[in-house]
Design an enzyme around this catalytic site. Sequence first.
Site, PDB file in Angstrom:
ATOM      1  N   HIS A 151      43.576  34.034  44.727  1.00  0.00           N
ATOM      2  CA  HIS A 151      44.816  33.588  44.071  1.00  0.00           C
ATOM      3  C   HIS A 151      45.031  32.097  44.342  1.00  0.00           C
ATOM      4  CE1 HIS A 151      49.178  33.877  42.957  1.00  0.00           C
ATOM      5  NE2 HIS A 151      49.248  32.892  43.827  1.00  0.00           N
ATOM      6  N   GLU A 152      44.857  31.686  45.596  1.00  0.00           N
ATOM      7  CA  GLU A 152      45.040  30.265  45.927  1.00  0.00           C
ATOM      8  C   GLU A 152      43.965  29.411  45.245  1.00  0.00           C
ATOM      9  OE1 GLU A 152      47.711  29.254  47.174  1.00  0.00           O
ATOM     10  OE2 GLU A 152      48.487  31.192  47.814  1.00  0.00           O
ATOM     11  N   GLU A 187      52.008  31.537  38.668  1.00  0.00           N
ATOM     12  CA  GLU A 187      51.737  32.633  39.598  1.00  0.00           C
ATOM     13  C   GLU A 187      50.947  33.735  38.905  1.00  0.00           C
ATOM     14  OE1 GLU A 187      51.892  32.775  42.697  1.00  0.00           O
ATOM     15  OE2 GLU A 187      52.733  30.771  42.724  1.00  0.00           O
ATOM     16  N   HIS A 224      44.991  28.655  41.828  1.00  0.00           N
ATOM     17  CA  HIS A 224      45.898  27.500  41.697  1.00  0.00           C
ATOM     18  C   HIS A 224      45.092  26.197  41.634  1.00  0.00           C
ATOM     19  CE1 HIS A 224      49.708  29.518  41.958  1.00  0.00           C
ATOM     20  NE2 HIS A 224      49.551  29.947  43.194  1.00  0.00           N
TER      21      HIS A 224
HETATM   22 ZN    ZN Z   1      50.681  31.384  44.116  1.00  0.00          ZN
END
Ligand code: ZN
Length: 273
Positions: A132-133, A188, A136
């Site tokens: 997930h990071e 997100e 980003h």
């Molecule tokens: Zn996030």
Amino acid sequence: MTRLRSLTLHVALVLSAGCSARQRVATETAVAEVLISDQQEQALGLQVHQELDKKGVKYLEDPVVVGYVQGIVDKLALPARRDRKDVRLHLHVIDDAKTVNAFATPGGHLYVYTALLSTADSEAEVAGVLAHEIGHVVGRHSARQMVHAYGLEAIASLALGKNPGLLQQVVAGVAANGLLLAHGRGEESEADDYAVRYTSAVGYDPKGIAVFFGKLLQKQGRTPQVLTWLSTHAATEDRIAHVNEVIAREGLGGTETGAERLAPIKQRLGGAK
Ligand code: ZN
């Protein structure tokens, strides 16, 4: 065609076509790519790192644990590089048994707290959070956030090295909050999409991130650990449902949980909590 001209064309196309979520993401990413080069991102990431050092952030030195987490990042870097060519990822494990958190800063710096490792029950959960990071980073979300927060003009001047005051402000903000700014819901959700795709691509059970969210939701309010990751990643049922829907829609496989590999790492960190 110059980058700027192709960007202008892109924006025009998007405006005339009406703005679907996918097009909006593509446009914002293109804007961020033009305004903030990889080198500028690297420089910003280094400054944030120095600022964190000044704040006295303690990094874990145990090579076994750091090597273990690095191994997960190395695996996830393969699918990530298909989306953002040559993306560089720098892992930092923060020695903090009380804060469940992870974040990414410009230049591909990934920070993960030891308490997050202790809270997870499988490697697939840790991989889900890391992916997930990484999402980003791949989506250039911090650059996009900067454009949102400070405006195109200010960021363009920063990118040209003409706005040291703003740079200082940005760096201080990242260091103080552990993130640039809270990412919007769209970002997100986009990072969650990357998380399930990347984990699945390297054989992990892609539900890891949803399992971890569910766990934090349950722990909320009855754990001494500060669930900081939850404060920037509202783990609503909606979000868990979205993750499961993407897995089903894209037919994402992967069964590996790696619980047996995480267990000895948690033991080194002082036992499961
Ligand atoms: Zn996030």
